[in-house]
Design a protein around this motif. Structure first.
Motif, PDB file in Angstrom:
ATOM      1  N   GLY A  35     -28.842  53.165  56.404  1.00 38.11           N
ATOM      2  CA  GLY A  35     -29.707  53.619  55.271  1.00 38.11           C
ATOM      3  C   GLY A  35     -29.833  52.698  54.218  1.00 38.11           C
ATOM      4  O   GLY A  35     -29.262  51.792  54.237  1.00 38.11           O
ATOM      5  N   GLU A  36     -30.973  52.924  53.238  1.00 41.35           N
ATOM      6  CA  GLU A  36     -30.989  52.165  52.348  1.00 41.35           C
ATOM      7  C   GLU A  36     -30.033  51.752  51.188  1.00 41.35           C
ATOM      8  O   GLU A  36     -29.827  50.699  50.571  1.00 41.35           O
ATOM      9  CB  GLU A  36     -32.342  52.719  51.352  1.00 41.35           C
ATOM     10  CG  GLU A  36     -33.806  52.609  52.103  1.00 41.35           C
ATOM     11  CD  GLU A  36     -34.890  52.890  51.266  1.00 41.35           C
ATOM     12  OE1 GLU A  36     -34.522  53.388  50.054  1.00 41.35           O
ATOM     13  OE2 GLU A  36     -35.954  53.015  51.792  1.00 41.35           O
ATOM     14  N   GLU A  37     -29.087  52.976  51.132  1.00 43.78           N
ATOM     15  CA  GLU A  37     -27.968  52.888  50.244  1.00 43.78           C
ATOM     16  C   GLU A  37     -26.531  52.835  51.104  1.00 43.78           C
ATOM     17  O   GLU A  37     -25.672  53.484  50.753  1.00 43.78           O
ATOM     18  CB  GLU A  37     -27.975  53.885  49.209  1.00 43.78           C
ATOM     19  CG  GLU A  37     -29.067  54.110  48.375  1.00 43.78           C
ATOM     20  CD  GLU A  37     -28.939  55.121  47.240  1.00 43.78           C
ATOM     21  OE1 GLU A  37     -28.563  55.655  47.274  1.00 43.78           O
ATOM     22  OE2 GLU A  37     -30.111  54.959  46.515  1.00 43.78           O
ATOM     23  N   ASP A  38     -26.723  52.013  52.214  1.00 38.33           N
ATOM     24  CA  ASP A  38     -25.343  52.032  52.923  1.00 38.33           C
ATOM     25  C   ASP A  38     -23.889  51.443  52.013  1.00 38.33           C
ATOM     26  O   ASP A  38     -24.285  50.131  51.585  1.00 38.33           O
ATOM     27  CB  ASP A  38     -25.731  51.255  54.181  1.00 38.33           C
ATOM     28  CG  ASP A  38     -24.435  51.156  55.122  1.00 38.33           C
ATOM     29  OD1 ASP A  38     -23.273  51.383  54.786  1.00 38.33           O
ATOM     30  OD2 ASP A  38     -24.801  50.927  56.337  1.00 38.33           O
ATOM     31  N   PRO A  39     -22.840  51.982  51.978  1.00 36.79           N
ATOM     32  CA  PRO A  39     -22.015  51.411  51.157  1.00 36.79           C
ATOM     33  C   PRO A  39     -21.348  50.116  51.561  1.00 36.79           C
ATOM     34  O   PRO A  39     -21.002  49.165  50.940  1.00 36.79           O
ATOM     35  CB  PRO A  39     -20.999  52.501  50.880  1.00 36.79           C
ATOM     36  CG  PRO A  39     -21.226  53.327  51.994  1.00 36.79           C
ATOM     37  CD  PRO A  39     -22.624  53.360  52.341  1.00 36.79           C
ATOM     38  N   ALA A  40     -21.289  49.987  53.031  1.00 34.82           N
ATOM     39  CA  ALA A  40     -20.943  48.770  53.681  1.00 34.82           C
ATOM     40  C   ALA A  40     -21.758  47.563  53.328  1.00 34.82           C
ATOM     41  O   ALA A  40     -21.128  46.459  53.152  1.00 34.82           O
ATOM     42  CB  ALA A  40     -20.969  49.230  55.204  1.00 34.82           C
ATOM     43  N   VAL A  41     -23.068  47.770  53.155  1.00 37.33           N
ATOM     44  CA  VAL A  41     -23.796  46.490  52.688  1.00 37.33           C
ATOM     45  C   VAL A  41     -23.707  46.129  51.390  1.00 37.33           C
ATOM     46  O   VAL A  41     -23.634  45.067  51.029  1.00 37.33           O
ATOM     47  CB  VAL A  41     -25.154  46.895  52.914  1.00 37.33           C
ATOM     48  CG1 VAL A  41     -26.187  46.055  52.261  1.00 37.33           C
ATOM     49  CG2 VAL A  41     -25.619  47.088  54.390  1.00 37.33           C
ATOM     50  N   TYR A  42     -23.447  47.239  50.408  1.00 38.58           N
ATOM     51  CA  TYR A  42     -23.251  47.000  49.010  1.00 38.58           C
ATOM     52  C   TYR A  42     -21.676  46.331  48.696  1.00 38.58           C
ATOM     53  O   TYR A  42     -21.457  45.314  48.266  1.00 38.58           O
ATOM     54  CB  TYR A  42     -22.879  48.189  48.455  1.00 38.58           C
ATOM     55  CG  TYR A  42     -22.454  48.171  47.152  1.00 38.58           C
ATOM     56  CD1 TYR A  42     -23.213  47.896  45.900  1.00 38.58           C
ATOM     57  CD2 TYR A  42     -21.315  48.758  46.675  1.00 38.58           C
ATOM     58  CE1 TYR A  42     -22.825  47.600  44.498  1.00 38.58           C
ATOM     59  CE2 TYR A  42     -20.685  48.605  45.231  1.00 38.58           C
ATOM     60  CZ  TYR A  42     -21.500  47.999  44.307  1.00 38.58           C
ATOM     61  OH  TYR A  42     -21.028  47.862  43.082  1.00 38.58           O
ATOM     62  N   ASP A  43     -20.495  46.601  49.929  1.00 35.39           N
ATOM     63  CA  ASP A  43     -19.298  46.022  49.765  1.00 35.39           C
ATOM     64  C   ASP A  43     -19.563  44.472  50.263  1.00 35.39           C
ATOM     65  O   ASP A  43     -18.892  43.700  49.569  1.00 35.39           O
ATOM     66  CB  ASP A  43     -18.355  46.851  50.470  1.00 35.39           C
ATOM     67  CG  ASP A  43     -17.933  48.043  49.810  1.00 35.39           C
ATOM     68  OD1 ASP A  43     -18.091  48.434  48.692  1.00 35.39           O
ATOM     69  OD2 ASP A  43     -17.616  49.242  50.712  1.00 35.39           O
ATOM     70  N   ALA A  44     -20.077  44.293  51.078  1.00 36.07           N
ATOM     71  CA  ALA A  44     -20.396  43.143  51.801  1.00 36.07           C
ATOM     72  C   ALA A  44     -20.958  42.037  50.786  1.00 36.07           C
ATOM     73  O   ALA A  44     -20.780  40.905  50.790  1.00 36.07           O
ATOM     74  CB  ALA A  44     -21.077  42.989  53.040  1.00 36.07           C
ATOM     75  N   PHE A  45     -22.187  42.896  50.156  1.00 36.48           N
ATOM     76  CA  PHE A  45     -22.730  41.964  49.193  1.00 36.48           C
ATOM     77  C   PHE A  45     -22.064  41.484  47.986  1.00 36.48           C
ATOM     78  O   PHE A  45     -22.060  40.444  47.629  1.00 36.48           O
ATOM     79  CB  PHE A  45     -24.181  42.692  48.546  1.00 36.48           C
ATOM     80  CG  PHE A  45     -24.854  42.383  47.380  1.00 36.48           C
ATOM     81  CD1 PHE A  45     -25.774  41.415  47.622  1.00 36.48           C
ATOM     82  CD2 PHE A  45     -24.358  42.590  46.278  1.00 36.48           C
ATOM     83  CE1 PHE A  45     -26.597  40.812  46.616  1.00 36.48           C
ATOM     84  CE2 PHE A  45     -24.913  41.924  45.036  1.00 36.48           C
ATOM     85  CZ  PHE A  45     -26.077  41.141  45.083  1.00 36.48           C
ATOM     86  N   ASN A  46     -21.015  42.436  47.741  1.00 33.07           N
ATOM     87  CA  ASN A  46     -20.192  41.910  46.671  1.00 33.07           C
ATOM     88  C   ASN A  46     -19.145  40.932  46.961  1.00 33.07           C
ATOM     89  O   ASN A  46     -18.753  40.058  46.312  1.00 33.07           O
ATOM     90  CB  ASN A  46     -19.607  43.238  45.819  1.00 33.07           C
ATOM     91  CG  ASN A  46     -20.303  44.259  45.082  1.00 33.07           C
ATOM     92  OD1 ASN A  46     -21.503  43.614  44.521  1.00 33.07           O
ATOM     93  ND2 ASN A  46     -19.874  45.249  45.004  1.00 33.07           N
ATOM     94  N   GLU A  47     -18.755  40.797  48.062  1.00 31.08           N
ATOM     95  CA  GLU A  47     -17.814  39.997  48.669  1.00 31.08           C
ATOM     96  C   GLU A  47     -18.462  38.764  48.858  1.00 31.08           C
ATOM     97  O   GLU A  47     -17.817  37.351  48.746  1.00 31.08           O
ATOM     98  CB  GLU A  47     -17.207  40.393  50.118  1.00 31.08           C
ATOM     99  CG  GLU A  47     -16.256  41.753  50.119  1.00 31.08           C
ATOM    100  CD  GLU A  47     -15.878  42.213  51.441  1.00 31.08           C
ATOM    101  OE1 GLU A  47     -16.364  41.734  52.534  1.00 31.08           O
ATOM    102  OE2 GLU A  47     -15.442  43.205  51.567  1.00 31.08           O
ATOM    103  N   LEU A  48     -19.592  38.679  49.249  1.00 33.04           N
ATOM    104  CA  LEU A  48     -20.342  37.456  49.337  1.00 33.04           C
ATOM    105  C   LEU A  48     -20.696  36.685  48.106  1.00 33.04           C
ATOM    106  O   LEU A  48     -20.647  35.613  47.708  1.00 33.04           O
ATOM    107  CB  LEU A  48     -21.539  37.787  50.026  1.00 33.04           C
ATOM    108  CG  LEU A  48     -22.539  36.374  50.166  1.00 33.04           C
ATOM    109  CD1 LEU A  48     -21.783  35.424  50.768  1.00 33.04           C
ATOM    110  CD2 LEU A  48     -23.932  36.901  50.689  1.00 33.04           C
TER     111      LEU A  48
END
Length: 241
Positions: A35-48
């Motif tokens: 979805g637009e607010e997928d927490p997995a994407v958010y976490d991966a973004f922060n790691e990157l």
């Protein structure tokens, strides 16, 4: 920086490999987005972002070189996970000030002491610390914000967060530690005011814009001088009559 304090070439290369790994993980998370607010994407973004920032710092320390990446600031909020229809809200406000004119500040505090007959005889207005206590006890924070120059204060950064809650807190529940339990994922909206935004705007101005601004101010001054002269002449004519 001394040679002993510099990172090794191996450390720089390891940081580069960490960026590559984080980049692959971010892409994989985006491809599996739920979805637009997928927490997995958010976490991966922060790691990157963290891996890229670490690599950038090591690269600069070792080779005096930088990357073309711009690391987002930490003020980016995570996806909202609070209730769709909040039944309670908390408003968190921080405003920073510099005490630009201590004498003006203490003078305003003395005025408060003079009109408050019930205040004890101790003159707290004689120090900056005491004057601040007097003024912030007498005036609402919003009034001080709108009249800060009168109180000898200079505005700094400010931020306002509106957070959602399932229900209102019990009286006195959070007073000892008002900001410790803020959940960034329950922030409905936030509003920031900072000089850094003005600096970005100022950097875009060129010399022509500055010259145009100076010309416009000069014309305005001339118009004001003309109006003042005319008003002064009219006043003298009235006096002669």
């Amino acid at each position: 920086m001394s040679d002993a304090a510099q990172p090794t070439a191996a450390e720089v290369r390891a940081a580069a490999e960490a960026v590559k790994t984080a980049l692959d993980r971010h892409l994989a998370a985006v491809e599996r987005r739920s979805g637009e607010e997928d927490p997995a994407v958010y976490d991966a973004f922060n790691e990157l972002a963290a891996a890229a920032e670490a690599y950038d710092e090591l690269l600069y320390d070792r080779y005096d070189e930088v990357t073309p990446f711009e690391i987002p600031g930490e003020d980016t909020l995570p996806p909202y996970t609070g209730p769709e229809e909040p039944s309670a809200l908390s408003v968190l406000i921080r405003r920073d000030y510099a005490v630009a004119e201590p004498q003006r500040l203490m003078a305003q505090a003395r005025r408060v002491e003079e009109v408050d007959e019930e205040r004890p005889g101790v003159e707290a207005s004689g120090t900056v610390h005491g004057a601040l206590g007097l003024l912030f006890g007498e005036f609402e924070p919003d009034e001080i914000a709108s009249r800060h120059k009168e109180f000898g204060l200079e505005e700094g950064d400010s931020t306002l967060w509106v957070t959602a809650a399932d229900e209102s807190a019990d009286p006195g529940e959070w007073l000892e530690a008002p900001f410790e339990q803020v959940d960034p994922q329950r922030v409905v909206c936030r509003f920031d005011v900072s000089a850094v935004f003005d600096e970005d705007f100022d950097d875009d101005l060129d010399d022509d814009d500055e010259e145009d601004g100076a010309s416009a101010l000069a014309e305005l001054d001339e118009d004001l001088d003309t109006d003042l002269d005319e008003d002064g002449e009219s006043a003298r004519l009235e006096a002669d009559r």
